[in-house]
Design an enzyme around this catalytic site. Structure first.
Site, mmCIF file in Angstrom:
data_model
loop_
_atom_site.group_PDB
_atom_site.id
_atom_site.type_symbol
_atom_site.label_atom_id
_atom_site.label_comp_id
_atom_site.label_asym_id
_atom_site.label_seq_id
_atom_site.Cartn_x
_atom_site.Cartn_y
_atom_site.Cartn_z
ATOM 1 N N GLU A 15 0.832 -1.055 0.018
ATOM 2 C CA GLU A 15 0.128 0.028 -0.030
ATOM 3 C C GLU A 15 0.697 1.426 -0.041
ATOM 4 O O GLU A 15 0.306 2.334 0.460
ATOM 5 C CB GLU A 15 -0.904 0.114 1.167
ATOM 6 C CG GLU A 15 -2.015 -1.150 1.059
ATOM 7 C CD GLU A 15 -2.763 -1.339 2.403
ATOM 8 O OE1 GLU A 15 -4.008 -0.586 2.232
ATOM 9 O OE2 GLU A 15 -2.230 -1.758 3.441
ATOM 10 N N SER A 174 -6.153 -3.165 1.266
ATOM 11 C CA SER A 174 -6.394 -2.567 -0.105
ATOM 12 C C SER A 174 -6.871 -3.790 -0.907
ATOM 13 O O SER A 174 -6.736 -3.845 -2.106
ATOM 14 C CB SER A 174 -5.251 -2.108 -0.465
ATOM 15 O OG SER A 174 -5.206 -0.637 -0.141
ATOM 16 N N TYR A 245 -9.644 1.518 -6.051
ATOM 17 C CA TYR A 245 -8.705 2.688 -6.553
ATOM 18 C C TYR A 245 -8.898 3.402 -8.015
ATOM 19 O O TYR A 245 -8.042 4.142 -8.554
ATOM 20 C CB TYR A 245 -7.094 2.480 -6.266
ATOM 21 C CG TYR A 245 -6.882 2.158 -4.870
ATOM 22 C CD1 TYR A 245 -7.215 3.171 -3.923
ATOM 23 C CD2 TYR A 245 -6.636 0.778 -4.500
ATOM 24 C CE1 TYR A 245 -6.876 3.103 -2.590
ATOM 25 C CE2 TYR A 245 -6.738 0.637 -3.007
ATOM 26 C CZ TYR A 245 -6.691 1.886 -2.163
ATOM 27 O OH TYR A 245 -6.483 1.533 -0.743
ATOM 28 N N ARG A 284 -11.119 3.053 11.240
ATOM 29 C CA ARG A 284 -12.202 2.892 10.476
ATOM 30 C C ARG A 284 -12.712 1.525 10.696
ATOM 31 O O ARG A 284 -12.062 0.649 10.418
ATOM 32 C CB ARG A 284 -11.742 3.268 9.152
ATOM 33 C CG ARG A 284 -12.994 3.504 8.274
ATOM 34 C CD ARG A 284 -12.825 3.496 6.622
ATOM 35 N NE ARG A 284 -12.480 2.335 6.380
ATOM 36 C CZ ARG A 284 -11.787 1.840 5.445
ATOM 37 N NH1 ARG A 284 -10.739 2.872 4.854
ATOM 38 N NH2 ARG A 284 -11.336 0.546 5.278
ATOM 39 N N ASP A 286 -15.048 -1.403 9.695
ATOM 40 C CA ASP A 286 -15.885 -1.835 8.439
ATOM 41 C C ASP A 286 -16.805 -2.950 8.915
ATOM 42 O O ASP A 286 -16.262 -3.886 9.381
ATOM 43 C CB ASP A 286 -14.868 -2.200 7.198
ATOM 44 C CG ASP A 286 -14.140 -1.051 6.796
ATOM 45 O OD1 ASP A 286 -14.231 0.208 7.143
ATOM 46 O OD2 ASP A 286 -13.105 -1.316 5.912
ATOM 47 N N GLU A 300 -13.698 -5.684 9.539
ATOM 48 C CA GLU A 300 -12.128 -5.529 9.967
ATOM 49 C C GLU A 300 -12.004 -3.854 10.464
ATOM 50 O O GLU A 300 -12.966 -3.218 10.563
ATOM 51 C CB GLU A 300 -11.161 -5.575 8.825
ATOM 52 C CG GLU A 300 -11.612 -4.591 7.544
ATOM 53 C CD GLU A 300 -10.356 -4.448 6.787
ATOM 54 O OE1 GLU A 300 -9.164 -4.666 7.175
ATOM 55 O OE2 GLU A 300 -10.619 -3.751 5.561
ATOM 56 N N ASN A 302 -9.571 -0.740 10.621
ATOM 57 C CA ASN A 302 -8.163 -0.175 9.762
ATOM 58 C C ASN A 302 -7.645 0.804 10.686
ATOM 59 O O ASN A 302 -8.390 1.969 10.940
ATOM 60 C CB ASN A 302 -8.435 0.264 8.466
ATOM 61 C CG ASN A 302 -8.833 -0.756 7.716
ATOM 62 O OD1 ASN A 302 -8.189 -1.686 7.104
ATOM 63 N ND2 ASN A 302 -10.213 -0.867 7.385
ATOM 64 N N GLY A 306 -7.192 4.682 4.501
ATOM 65 C CA GLY A 306 -6.920 5.809 3.583
ATOM 66 C C GLY A 306 -7.553 7.302 3.999
ATOM 67 O O GLY A 306 -8.384 7.409 4.615
HETATM 68 P P1 ADP Z 1 -8.670 -5.419 3.282
HETATM 69 O O1 ADP Z 1 -8.252 -5.272 4.529
HETATM 70 O O2 ADP Z 1 -7.656 -5.644 2.077
HETATM 71 O O3 ADP Z 1 -9.621 -4.343 3.050
HETATM 72 P P2 ADP Z 1 -11.133 -7.126 3.447
HETATM 73 O O4 ADP Z 1 -11.184 -8.137 4.533
HETATM 74 O O5 ADP Z 1 -11.846 -5.933 3.884
HETATM 75 O O6 ADP Z 1 -9.539 -6.693 3.285
HETATM 76 O O7 ADP Z 1 -11.805 -7.535 2.291
HETATM 77 C C1 ADP Z 1 -12.029 -6.856 1.197
HETATM 78 C C2 ADP Z 1 -13.264 -6.909 0.519
HETATM 79 O O8 ADP Z 1 -13.662 -8.339 0.218
HETATM 80 C C3 ADP Z 1 -14.315 -6.512 1.417
HETATM 81 O O9 ADP Z 1 -14.731 -5.015 1.369
HETATM 82 C C4 ADP Z 1 -15.468 -7.255 0.699
HETATM 83 O O10 ADP Z 1 -16.088 -6.579 -0.635
HETATM 84 C C5 ADP Z 1 -15.014 -8.516 0.487
HETATM 85 N N1 ADP Z 1 -15.111 -9.546 1.498
HETATM 86 C C6 ADP Z 1 -14.061 -9.689 2.466
HETATM 87 N N2 ADP Z 1 -14.431 -10.920 3.161
HETATM 88 C C7 ADP Z 1 -15.682 -11.156 2.900
HETATM 89 C C8 ADP Z 1 -16.596 -12.034 3.381
HETATM 90 N N3 ADP Z 1 -16.531 -12.976 4.534
HETATM 91 N N4 ADP Z 1 -17.998 -12.247 2.786
HETATM 92 C C9 ADP Z 1 -18.230 -10.995 1.752
HETATM 93 N N5 ADP Z 1 -17.446 -10.342 1.470
HETATM 94 C C10 ADP Z 1 -16.040 -10.435 1.735
HETATM 95 MG MG MG Z 2 -11.340 -3.704 3.704
HETATM 96 MG MG MG Z 3 -8.037 -3.411 5.629
#
Ligand code: ADP
Ligand code: MG
Ligand code: MG
Length: 339
Positions: A15, A174, A245, A284, A286, A300, A302, A306
């Protein structure tokens, strides 16, 4: 007297470029009547670039080779009142820089070693939040050695969760290295990719339907506040790197169109998570909201989200009446108040 601020940007993770974009915005917004700001870009090799190379990296978005080793610079960071480690991902958002700054006795923006390290690792986050009673999807951990020596066991863990599922490096952001695995035939490739980026990989059950993705900002130290809730909408199958992005691929909605009761639940859970993970300054948080079943799942946290002027976190607080420049000022104040 003006406070001397060291802004760290770039860094060794995937990132790096995202961090440079965020740093440009923060650099422009820190009020100069209050702060003397020096920026240092950390190259992808982990070297701290001198002023001219730093300037060039911020302008062009590209870092050159060379620079000092991190530890040589740690001592010189002593001349600053506070550091703003605007770094995402491993070696920046994961407690490493935070540990160095703690040792050097310099206040810094954001979570300390514990909150940063635990929040960076998606498995540790899930474990801590589960013990705090916060709802999340089902998950399994796998480490690289298991995948190399006993792949059948890892495949069984995936089967237990069922398909589709998500495979993610435990310590990234990301959406780098994340796959949505539709069936068992796609599993090995997804695991190979994730293990190419991290020793620890998380397998996650997918929400029962494509979730609504809602996010909330938290600001403060031991008495944090939550922003209004925002939502992201997009056409892609999930919120991948390209969707995040590429201009126009995702739309931000603030406030999210949710029943008041759901928004309040999100804000309350975000504050609980922030405290359970020992976060500080900002985060943040989510969530996935599955409207069909009225299910709310924390995805998650963060700890250095960003931070461009159009990023979700600053936009959420803008909606709460705090301008971008007031927000970065507040973050520095919170860094100085900590301890
Ligand atoms: P990062 O830390 O890279 O943002 P995330 O865990 O937020 O990783 O996952 C990125 C994206 O993948 C999420 O915003 C969502 O769109 C999708 N995603 C991740 N895990 C799940 C899940 N268990 N069920 C549905 N969608 C998911
Ligand atoms: Mg995420
Ligand atoms: Mg993340």
């Amino acid at each position: 007297m003006k406070k001397r601020i060291l802004l760290l940007a770039g860094g060794q993770s995937g990132e790096h470029e995202v961090s440079l974009m965020s740093a440009r915005s923060v650099l422009a917004a820190l009020p100069r009547d209050q702060f003397d700001v020096t920026a240092v870009v950390i190259s992808k090799q982990g070297r701290w670039l001198p002023p001219t190379d730093t300037q060039r990296a911020l302008e062009t978005g590209l870092s050159v080779q060379g620079g000092d080793l991190v530890l040589h610079r740690a001592a010189s960071a002593e001349g600053y009142d506070a550091v703003f480690p605007l770094l995402h991902g491993p070696m920046g958002e994961d407690g490493t820089i935070q540990g160095m700054l703690t040792l050097a006795g310099i206040p810094f923006v954001g979570s300390g070693v514990l909150g940063s390290a635990v929040s960076m690792d998606k498995v540790m986050t899930k474990q801590v939040l589960a013990s705090a009673g916060i709802p999340q999807v089902a998950w399994r951990l796998a480490v690289r050695r298991e995948w190399q020596d006993r792949p059948e066991e890892v495949r069984e863990r995936a089967a237990e969760l069922g398909y589709p599922l998500f495979v993610k490096p435990a310590n990234l952001g990301s959406s780098v290295g994340i796959s949505k695995v539709h069936d068992a035939t796609e599993l090995d490739a997804a695991l190979d990719m994730a293990f190419g980026l991290d020793r620890r990989v998380i397998l996650e059950a997918m929400t029962k339907h494509k979730p609504r993705e809602v996010e909330v900002g938290v600001l403060g130290n031991d008495a944090p506040i939550a922003s209004p809730v925002g939502e992201l909408s997009f056409e892609a199958e999930f919120y991948d790197y390209k969707t995040k992005y590429t201009e126009g691929h995702a739309q931000m909605h603030i406030p999210a169109k949710l029943p008041k009761e759901v928004s309040e639940r999100i804000r309350e859970l975000a504050l609980q998570a922030f405290k359970a993970l020992d976060c500080a300054g900002l985060a943040r948080v989510d969530f996935f909201y599955v409207a069909e079943t009225d299910e709310l799942l924390l995805n998650e946290v963060n700890t250095m989200p960003g931070f461009t002027t159009t990023s979700m976190y600053p936009k959420l607080f803008e909606a709460a009446g705090l301008s971008y420049s007031e927000l970065v000022t507040r973050l520095v104040e919170l860094a100085l108040e900590k301890r």
